[in-house]
Design an enzyme around this catalytic site. Structure first.
Site, short mmCIF file in Angstrom:
data_model
loop_
_atom_site.label_atom_id
_atom_site.label_comp_id
_atom_site.label_asym_id
_atom_site.label_seq_id
_atom_site.Cartn_x
_atom_site.Cartn_y
_atom_site.Cartn_z
N LYS A 85 0.81 -1.22 0.00
CA LYS A 85 0.00 0.00 0.00
C LYS A 85 0.85 1.27 0.00
O LYS A 85 0.44 2.30 -0.52
CB LYS A 85 -0.94 0.01 1.21
CG LYS A 85 -1.92 -1.16 1.24
CD LYS A 85 -3.02 -1.03 0.20
CE LYS A 85 -3.99 -2.20 0.24
NZ LYS A 85 -4.96 -2.16 -0.87
N GLU A 107 -10.09 5.42 2.90
CA GLU A 107 -10.85 4.31 3.45
C GLU A 107 -9.85 3.20 3.77
O GLU A 107 -8.76 3.17 3.21
CB GLU A 107 -11.86 3.79 2.42
CG GLU A 107 -11.29 2.83 1.36
CD GLU A 107 -10.28 3.47 0.40
OE1 GLU A 107 -10.24 4.71 0.33
OE2 GLU A 107 -9.52 2.73 -0.25
N SER A 374 1.95 -9.55 -0.92
CA SER A 374 1.58 -8.13 -0.83
C SER A 374 1.77 -7.54 0.56
O SER A 374 1.91 -6.33 0.69
CB SER A 374 0.14 -7.94 -1.30
OG SER A 374 -0.72 -8.77 -0.56
C1 LIG Z 1 -1.54 -7.01 2.39
C2 LIG Z 1 -2.68 -6.71 1.49
N1 LIG Z 1 -2.77 -7.36 0.33
C3 LIG Z 1 -3.78 -7.16 -0.52
C4 LIG Z 1 -4.80 -6.29 -0.21
C5 LIG Z 1 -5.93 -6.16 -1.18
O1 LIG Z 1 -5.93 -5.00 -1.93
P1 LIG Z 1 -5.53 -5.01 -3.45
O2 LIG Z 1 -6.38 -6.01 -4.16
O3 LIG Z 1 -5.84 -3.62 -3.87
O4 LIG Z 1 -4.11 -5.33 -3.57
C6 LIG Z 1 -4.75 -5.57 0.99
C7 LIG Z 1 -5.81 -4.59 1.33
O5 LIG Z 1 -5.94 -4.10 2.38
C8 LIG Z 1 -3.67 -5.80 1.86
O6 LIG Z 1 -3.58 -5.15 3.02
#
Ligand SMILES: Cc1ncc(COP(=O)(O)O)c(C=O)c1O
Lengths: 397, 263
Positions: A85, A107, A374
């Site tokens: 993020k 948000e 992520s």
């Molecule tokens: C670690 C992590 N991965 C994935 C996501 C999902 O979001 P996005 O599909 O935009 O990557 C989030 C959302 O809060 C997250 O915190």
């Protein structure tokens, strides 16, 4: 607006008139600065010195042995704040600064985007307000504390299901009343144009790095690139660099919650229909009248009834494939992966790992899979404890 | 069927336009409330079909949407509801709703069916003039008037473009924000009315935040052709849920007062 913000039939900017000037201003600023030398130099420095880019591409040896093919992990979990993020927040935050905005709103579901926005609010000295569903405040309390420590104000949202969708509703309403001085730092590659394009751009560093790292470390491109899909930002961030590499399969993983058949999930690509919410046309979980359905997922960050418009197009054109995995498999693989590698994955990211695990012994040994990790799972330790599957998994050693 | 044109031509003062969510708090009570509003002197009705995620609405109308949905209101029943009102009185009806409900119903079919039910126009809260083509032709083909929103931050050229696409009236949002009662009128509204009056002959109706008889009077003096009162009336419903039978009379009393002061 200069551009339509369409991805095939998807996307657009379906918002009340009052928000149009703010979106136009943002579109204009983005196209003015995103290639600007000073802007990009400043952003690159922040990526490197503040966030910790580039992130490593790590060969998960023991997990690879377990599944029977090679699994490389793109370590977005190592970034400052603990998730991808921060890439988007630095980009949009810098844009806000260049636009002369003094206040940020955002948000958040898992609290990762809220935390990253709060960090950037502190960094740039901007007043920050985070909208968060009351249920998410409870299940991601660690992040709530961190946000407050950074100086952000948390607004508890109690409408609807008290989760991410409702936080977005409330942030949009607040923005409507404060459009002049407030920048809405949107957290995922969804929402009205220009957000899907802006967020993708600021997350594309993941894919650009990963692709170069594959060529350098392995000497070839991977066979599969996979990522979890909530709104779709980490997935589009890593997919974007591989879109033209036709031999690289792109696989997005949605949350099947308690199971697609139960209806208690958050997988619009797997089980939704086309509709309009939060300013964009996309696959959506809705009833036959178009009322938005309640969603359910063990991971707050994926608990959303829609999905970014570009993913909708990638699904329809079959350039990417999307599958869904259930909460119980996610919990199993959380344990398995952590025990193998000593890395706690965020429950969101664990969805992608769980799909990889489901391919155990099904792919040739020389298959190369890149997983976008992520985020890190520190925030999820309590949830995992509370929801631990009753029978210990036979796979965990 | 009575048109906006006839209505505005006949009126020597600003039109009184109450807003209700169809089916709030339930089908039968809602019908009685709206009949009472008509009897109290409403000139036009602005009606919402409830949506689960109304991003242009403040807490009062959000709760009304939830009440109506919980009591079983859906788009099919809304059609019957409108037909029932039209059989009670031939009064112009504008719908104010969110795009997804129309999209799922089928755009052409929606305008055709609701025209048949007796609706005069459909204002889509989350569809801007940039996407006018998605609904303009279907609406006109069905014989409906068109209504779009102008807000205080709409630039003049854009306001002209919007006005050129409005055949019914211009829905003039009095403030920057969502629906909801306010103590005072926004200081942006009078200049906005003056601006719109200088660029178009289409009737200018003002809504959002209009809460008191005095607000209506002020807006009328500033040149508004109609005043739309939403949250203030919906709040009467919210405050009297324990005695639903009393609501029609209370709504009627409030509207009669506004009407009297409008002259
Ligand atoms: C670690 C992590 N991965 C994935 C996501 C999902 O979001 P996005 O599909 O935009 O990557 C989030 C959302 O809060 C997250 O915190």
């Amino acid at each position: 607006m200069k551009y339509s913000g369409r991805f095939g039939q998807f996307g657009g900017f379906y918002v009340p008139e009052v928000l149009i000037p703010a979106l136009e201003e943002m579109e204009k600023a983005f196209y003015q600065y995103y290639r600007d030398k000073k802007f990009t130099a400043e952003l690159d420095t922040l990526y490197r010195d503040y966030a910790g880019r580039p992130t490593p591409l790590y060969l998960a040896t023991r997990f690879s042995e377990l599944v029977g093919f090679k699994v490389y992990i793109k370590r977005e979990d190592l970034l400052h704040g603990g998730a991808h993020k921060v890439n988007n927040c630095l980009g949009q935050g810098l844009l806000a600064k260049y636009m002369g905005k003094t206040k940020l709103i955002a948000e958040t579901g898992a609290g990762q985007h809220g935390l990253a926005t709060s960090m950037i609010g502190a960094l740039f000295g901007m007043q920050t307000k985070i909208f968060m569903g009351s249920i998410d405040i409870e299940r991601q309390s660690v992040n709530v504390h961190k946000m407050k420590l950074c100086g952000a104000e948390i607004v508890s949202v109690t409408g609807g299901t008290c989760t991410l969708k409702d936080a977005i509703n409330e942030a949009l309403r607040y923005w409507t009343s404060n459009v002049a001085d407030t920048f809405y730092l949107f957290g995922t590659a969804c929402g009205p144009h220009p957000y899907p394009t802006i967020v993708k751009h600021f997350q594309s560093c993941i894919g650009i790095e990963a692709r170069a790292q594959c060529l350098e470390k392995i000497g070839r491109l991977p066979d599969i690139v996979t990522a979890c899909v909530g709104g779709g930002s980490n997935a589009i961030g890593i997919f974007s660099a591989f879109l033209d590499d036709k031999n690289v399969k792109l696989i997005g993983i949605e949350p099947a919650g308690k199971g697609l058949k139960t209806g208690r999930h958050a997988a619009p690509l797997a089980a939704g229909t086309v509709g309009i919410l939060h300013g964009t046309k996309m696959y959506l979980m809705q009833d036959k009248y178009g009322q938005i359905l309640d969603t359910e997922s063990i991971s707050a960050g994926l608990d959303y009834p829609g999905v970014g418009p570009e993913h909708c197009l990638l699904k329809d054109t079959k350039r990417a494939q999307y599958f869904a995995v259930e909460d119980r498999d996610v919990l199993d693989v959380f344990d398995i992966f952590t025990k193998c590698e000593g890395i706690l994955p965020a429950l969101e990211s664990t969805h992608a790992l769980a799909w990889v695990y489901s391919q155990k012994d099904k792919m040739p040994a020389d298959t190369i899979v890149v997983v976008n990790l992520s985020g890190r799972g520190d925030k999820d330790v309590d949830i995992v404890e509370r929801n631990r599957n009753p029978a210990p998994s036979k796979h965990s050693s | 069927m009575k048109t906006y044109k006839q209505t505005f031509a006949e009126l020597k003062r600003a039109a009184l336009i109450p807003f209700f969510v169809i089916g709030d708090p339930d089908f039968d009570t809602s019908l009685e409330i709206i009949k009472a509003a008509i009897d109290a002197g409403a000139d036009i009705l602005e009606l919402g079909i409830p949506f689960s995620d109304p991003i242009a609405d403040g807490p009062v109308i959000q709760k009304a949407d939830i009440r109506a949905l919980a009591a079983g209101m859906d788009i099919e029943k809304a059609k019957d509801f409108i037909a029932k009102i039209k059989s009670y009185r031939d009064i112009p009806i504008g719908l104010l709703m969110y795009y997804n409900l129309i999209f799922q119903y089928g755009i052409e079919k929606f305008f055709a069916d609701f025209a048949k039910a007796g609706v005069n126009s459909v204002l889509v809260a989350d569809l801007s003039i940039d996407d006018v083509d998605e609904i303009y032709t279907p609406a006109r083909k069905a014989g409906l008037d068109t209504v779009f929103m102008v807000t205080p931050n709409t630039e003049t050229d854009r306001a002209k473009k919007i006005a050129s696409k409005c055949t019914g009236f211009i829905y003039t949002v009095s403030l920057l924000g969502v629906t909801g009662g306010r103590e005072t009128l926004s200081d942006m509204v009078k200049p906005l009315i003056a601006k719109l009056k200088s660029i178009t002959d289409v009737p200018v109706c003002v809504g959002f935040g209009v809460s008191k008889p005095q607000h209506a009077v002020e807006l009328a003096k500033a040149g508004a052709d109609g005043v739309i009162i939403g949250s203030r009336i919906v709040k009467i419903i919210e405050d009297n849920l324990s005695d639903k039978k009393s609501i029609p009379a209370k709504v009627s009393e409030f509207l009669a007062d506004v009407k009297k002061q409008l002259g």
